[in-house]
Write a protein that holds these residues in place. Structure first.
Motif, short mmCIF file in Angstrom:
data_model
loop_
_atom_site.label_atom_id
_atom_site.label_comp_id
_atom_site.label_asym_id
_atom_site.label_seq_id
_atom_site.Cartn_x
_atom_site.Cartn_y
_atom_site.Cartn_z
N TYR A 1 10.46 2.85 -11.20
CA TYR A 1 11.64 2.15 -10.71
C TYR A 1 11.65 0.73 -11.27
O TYR A 1 10.60 0.16 -11.57
CB TYR A 1 11.65 2.10 -9.18
N ARG B 1 8.49 6.90 -0.37
CA ARG B 1 7.89 5.60 -0.63
C ARG B 1 8.90 4.47 -0.45
O ARG B 1 10.11 4.70 -0.45
CB ARG B 1 7.30 5.56 -2.05
N THR B 2 8.40 3.23 -0.34
CA THR B 2 9.25 2.08 -0.08
C THR B 2 8.90 0.94 -1.04
O THR B 2 7.72 0.69 -1.30
CB THR B 2 9.09 1.59 1.37
N ILE B 3 9.93 0.27 -1.54
CA ILE B 3 9.77 -0.98 -2.30
C ILE B 3 10.48 -2.07 -1.51
O ILE B 3 11.64 -1.92 -1.14
CB ILE B 3 10.39 -0.88 -3.70
N LYS B 4 9.77 -3.16 -1.25
CA LYS B 4 10.40 -4.26 -0.53
C LYS B 4 9.93 -5.58 -1.11
O LYS B 4 8.93 -5.64 -1.83
CB LYS B 4 10.09 -4.20 0.97
N GLU C 1 3.79 1.89 0.13
CA GLU C 1 4.64 0.70 0.13
C GLU C 1 4.28 -0.20 -1.04
O GLU C 1 3.10 -0.45 -1.31
CB GLU C 1 4.49 -0.06 1.45
N TYR C 2 5.31 -0.70 -1.74
CA TYR C 2 5.13 -1.56 -2.90
C TYR C 2 5.88 -2.88 -2.68
O TYR C 2 6.99 -2.89 -2.16
CB TYR C 2 5.64 -0.88 -4.16
N SER D 1 7.61 -6.31 -4.20
CA SER D 1 8.27 -6.81 -5.40
C SER D 1 8.94 -8.15 -5.08
O SER D 1 10.14 -8.23 -4.90
CB SER D 1 9.30 -5.80 -5.92
N ILE E 1 8.02 -0.89 -11.51
CA ILE E 1 7.04 -0.36 -10.54
C ILE E 1 6.90 1.14 -10.74
O ILE E 1 7.89 1.88 -10.66
CB ILE E 1 7.48 -0.66 -9.09
N VAL F 1 5.89 4.13 -8.99
CA VAL F 1 5.65 4.55 -7.61
C VAL F 1 4.82 5.83 -7.61
O VAL F 1 5.17 6.82 -8.26
CB VAL F 1 6.99 4.77 -6.87
N LEU G 1 18.36 -1.61 -7.84
CA LEU G 1 17.26 -0.68 -8.08
C LEU G 1 17.71 0.32 -9.13
O LEU G 1 18.71 1.02 -8.94
CB LEU G 1 16.86 0.04 -6.80
N VAL H 1 13.30 -3.12 -10.39
CA VAL H 1 13.98 -4.00 -9.44
C VAL H 1 14.54 -5.19 -10.21
O VAL H 1 13.80 -5.88 -10.93
CB VAL H 1 13.04 -4.47 -8.33
#
Length: 276
Positions: A136, A89-92, A241-242, A244, A234, A236, A110, A138
């Motif tokens: 997670y 998964r991705t956090i952006k 994709e998340y 933030s 978050i 996950v 993170l 941020v």
């Protein structure tokens, strides 16, 4: 390949010239380099960034040694390791001021379970290849150039707000005015800003120069925004994709004159300055 000598930041000896010094890992004279491959990423359960702790020894021509521990980060920039990309998964996100100016000079952390996992610099930011299900956090952070955007004009606006002559209505500007972190705007905030402007103190004594609020946060009471979260939690899961995003707030700047990209320098005197 990671070569031990490449990690040297200036070792020297009173007799041996720098070119004659030997560098190796783990007290093994034959181990002048280590090799990292995809198997190391797989073994560590990483798909993006591998963190290695290594001991580096330096030896002079007569056999005297010294050593230090180093942390090596190996980045898989081209996604060569681990083929199952769809499982991760991705956090952006982006970090901007209230006026949509991007905050470039910033550290974004993170964390998970009170442990720092990664840290990146700048906006936009991306944390990829995250395992799930997992929580997670941020956390943006910036603490430089406290005078950026701060002037007597800001003090005047805060004075008028306190006296009820001209209220500050933006919740982000209210947070910016609370430079004492008291949860309200008082004469103490004006005193703190005066000390900074006059050079009595080099920084704010109770806050960093910047703070950040998740952009999707809804203020229950926009006139009392001081308890707004300064991090994004978050959970996950199945979504790949998340987002933030954050609003960057420069403490002390209530009239929006901050330069969020770089440090802003103001001329204070016209005297010549000799640099040595």
């Amino acid at each position: 390949d990671i070569i031990a000598k490449d990690l040297d930041l200036g070792s020297y000896d009173n007799c041996t010239v720098s070119e004659g010094l030997k560098f190796y890992f783990d007290k093994d004279k034959n181990k002048s380099k280590i090799t990292v491959c995809c198997d190391d990423f797989v073994a560590a359960g990483q798909n993006d960034e591998l963190r290695l702790m290594q001991e580096v020894t330096v030896e002079d021509e007569t056999g005297n040694v010294s050593f230090c521990n180093v942390v090596i980060y190996v980045i898989d920039s081209f996604d060569n390791c681990l083929s199952d990309r769809g499982w991760f998964r991705t956090i952006k996100g982006r970090i901007e001021t209230e006026h949509k100016e991007e905050v470039k000079k910033i550290n974004v952390r993170l964390e998970s379970m009170d442990r720092l996992l990664r840290e990146t610099i700048g906006s936009p930011f991306v944390f990829g290849d995250l395992t799930w299900p997992k929580e997670y956090i941020v956390i943006p952070y910036r603490n430089d150039d406290p005078l950026n955007g701060v002037s007597t004009a800001d003090i005047v606006k805060i004075q008028k707000h306190i006296l009820g002559q001209s209220r500050i209505t933006s919740p982000y500007k209210l947070i910016a005015a609370d430079v004492t972190n008291s949860g309200s705007i008082t004469a103490s905030d004006i005193s703190e800003m005066r000390k900074l402007i006059l050079g009595v103190q080099p920084t704010f004594s109770k806050v960093s120069s910047w703070t950040f609020v998740p952009s999707d946060y809804v203020f229950p009471d926009s006139t009392k925004p001081y308890s707004a979260p300064r991090r994004k939690i978050i959970l996950v899961g199945e979504v790949k994709e998340y987002i933030s995003d954050f609003i960057g707030i420069k403490l002390g700047d209530v009239n929006g004159t901050v330069n969020p990209r770089f440090n802003k320098l103001d001329n204070r005197v016209m005297d010549k300055l000799n640099l040595i």
